[in-house]
Design an enzyme around this catalytic site. Structure first.
Site: not given
Ligand code: EPU
Length: 419
Positions: A121, A399
């Site tokens: 992530r 959380r």
């Molecule tokens: N990714 C990258 N680079 C970046 C950002 C993301 O490679 O700069 C990759 C991540 O590693 C992952 C994919 O893209 O493999 C998608 O990640 P995303 O950025 O969408 O996840 P996030 O924004 O960090 C949010 C939720 C998560 C949820 C994901 C996917 C929040 C605070 N968190 O995370 O929620 O799983 O989107 O829908 O909004 C949870 O609530 O349990 C949780 C983990």
């Protein structure tokens, strides 16, 4: 360390109220950094991640008041725009402060998030987007710094190479105060992105297209205060629907938004779960005695959410036959598998694909929570298993689930916190 002890097999009846969405409340709180005026937010869930975000806002100089469940955040006087390691290490969503701080203060220093249990992530896409808006990115001593040019961030076109939810939110916030128009392509379409756009619009931002994969933001000079009610938590609702599918006896899940749950409801129906819409925001769910195995592949919205993958696996452990689950969003989100196996569930793993042989006896056991949704999966399995399940490391649940034991106990479950 606290544990949760669940006596399985109790039928659940009554009503479970759904809280505000953690993943919509987190960016909404970050958005309050964009204005000098107070922002009133309703339906912020009482969960640990929210308390962490509030600690971060306070560390940045904001003051927060609460009355009758409404939080008023006043970020008039911000101090140093630095999100310290002590806060960021416990919550990746702290990176949501980057865009607002760079836009409002011209500079943001945020500790780089470490690895997390469900995968690497990184936040490289947040940074690449900010660079396109004109920021200079520097990294040193575990911190990343985004420095806007002297005239502030500039509108630009950015195509996300892969869809990211918080990345979309971060850049949308940054672009609200940039000079000129920003176009974000391949943007996330999640309801939480739409909710944030609604709040920002109430604050005076000009945003079109949130909810589609192209979002256009016309920068304005300043944003003002606003009032906003956070959307209901679709993942909390989905988790209780999964529990109801196994042990529900007319269990009402109340205060949800059905249009945010499309893919989950469709799969529940395919699995032969008895679902009845008893009101605009209420679904009644009952166990059918038999569940059909249904394959699921996680996808970005409007596909099946990765945040429901673990709970779906718990459901499929009780289905009548073999089902497959493919996880496409995170590379390491199968830590619940080893724990479900301890409960007698037969699961084969091959890369990002799990094969679940449902229908065998699932028995209570001592299990360990490894992340938020993995813990929710163990709760769902524990509610339907024969005998007692003890879930260790229950802080993961805290959380993201508000008053989980109270909500479940009120509908007849036997759930208690033990040491
Ligand atoms: N990714 C990258 N680079 C970046 C950002 C993301 O490679 O700069 C990759 C991540 O590693 C992952 C994919 O893209 O493999 C998608 O990640 P995303 O950025 O969408 O996840 P996030 O924004 O960090 C949010 C939720 C998560 C949820 C994901 C996917 C929040 C605070 N968190 O995370 O929620 O799983 O989107 O829908 O909004 C949870 O609530 O349990 C949780 C983990």
């Amino acid at each position: 360390m606290q544990k949760l002890r669940i006596e399985g097999g109790r039928r659940l009846a009554g009503r479970i109220p759904i809280s505000g969405a953690k993943n919509a409340a987190l960016p909404a709180l970050a958005a309050t950094l964009l204005t000098e005026e107070p922002v009133r937010l309703e339906r912020i869930p009482g969960v640990v991640d929210i308390r962490t975000m509030i600690r971060l806002l306070e560390a940045l100089g904001a003051s927060i008041e609460e009355s009758n469940g409404v939080k008023t955040i006043d970020a008039r006087a911000l101090g140093e725009p630095v999100a310290p390691y002590e806060v960021v290490k416990t919550m990746r969503a702290s990176s949501l402060a980057l865009g607002p701080l760079a836009a409002r203060c011209g500079r943001a220093r945020v500790s780089l998030p470490g690895g997390c249990a469900i995968g690497a992530r990184p936040i490289n896409l947040h940074l690449a987007g900010l660079e396109v808006l004109g920021a200079r990115i520097e990294q040193e001593a575990g911190y990343v710094e985004a420095i806007a040019p002297s005239g502030g961030l500039r509108g630009a076109h950015y195509v996300f190479p892969r869809i990211t939810v918080t990345g979309t939110e971060d850049l949308m916030m940054a672009a609200t105060l940039a000079r000129g128009v920003t176009v974000l392509d391949n943007a996330a379409r999640e309801p939480e992105v739409v909710d944030l756009a609604e709040l920002l619009t109430k604050m005076g931002a000009r945003i079109q297209g949130a909810g589609s994969s192209r979002i256009e933001i016309e920068g304005v000079d300043r944003l003002h205060g606003a009032e906003h009610r956070i959307i209901p938590d679709r993942i909390e609702a989905g988790t209780y629907l999964a529990a109801g599918a196994l042990v529900g006896d007319g269990l009402e899940i109340d205060g949800l938004e059905p249009s945010h749950l499309g893919a989950v409801l469709e799969k529940l129906e395919q699995a032969d779960v008895k679902l009845e819409r008893t009101g605009p925001t209420t679904l009644r769910v009952s166990s059918n005695g038999r569940l059909r195995p249904v394959d699921v592949t996680t996808e970005e919205f409007p596909g099946f959410p990765t945040d429901m993958q673990a709970q779906w696996m718990a459901l499929m452990a009780f289905a009548d036959g073999v089902s497959h689950l493919v996880e496409t969003i995170f590379e390491n989100r199968f830590m619940h598998v080893a724990e479900l196996r301890r409960m007698g569930v037969e699961i084969e793993l091959s890369g990002n694909r799990a094969t679940i042989r449902g229908g065998r006896k699932v028995g209570g056991a001592a299990v360990m929570a490894s992340d938020l949704r993995a813990s929710a999966c163990l709760v769902v399995a524990g509610l339907a298993a024969e005998g007692a399940t003890t879930i260790d490391r229950v802080y993961h649940l805290d959380r993201g689930y508000e008053s989980l034991e109270a909500k479940l106990t009120a509908v007849g479950a036997s759930v208690e916190r033990v040491r």
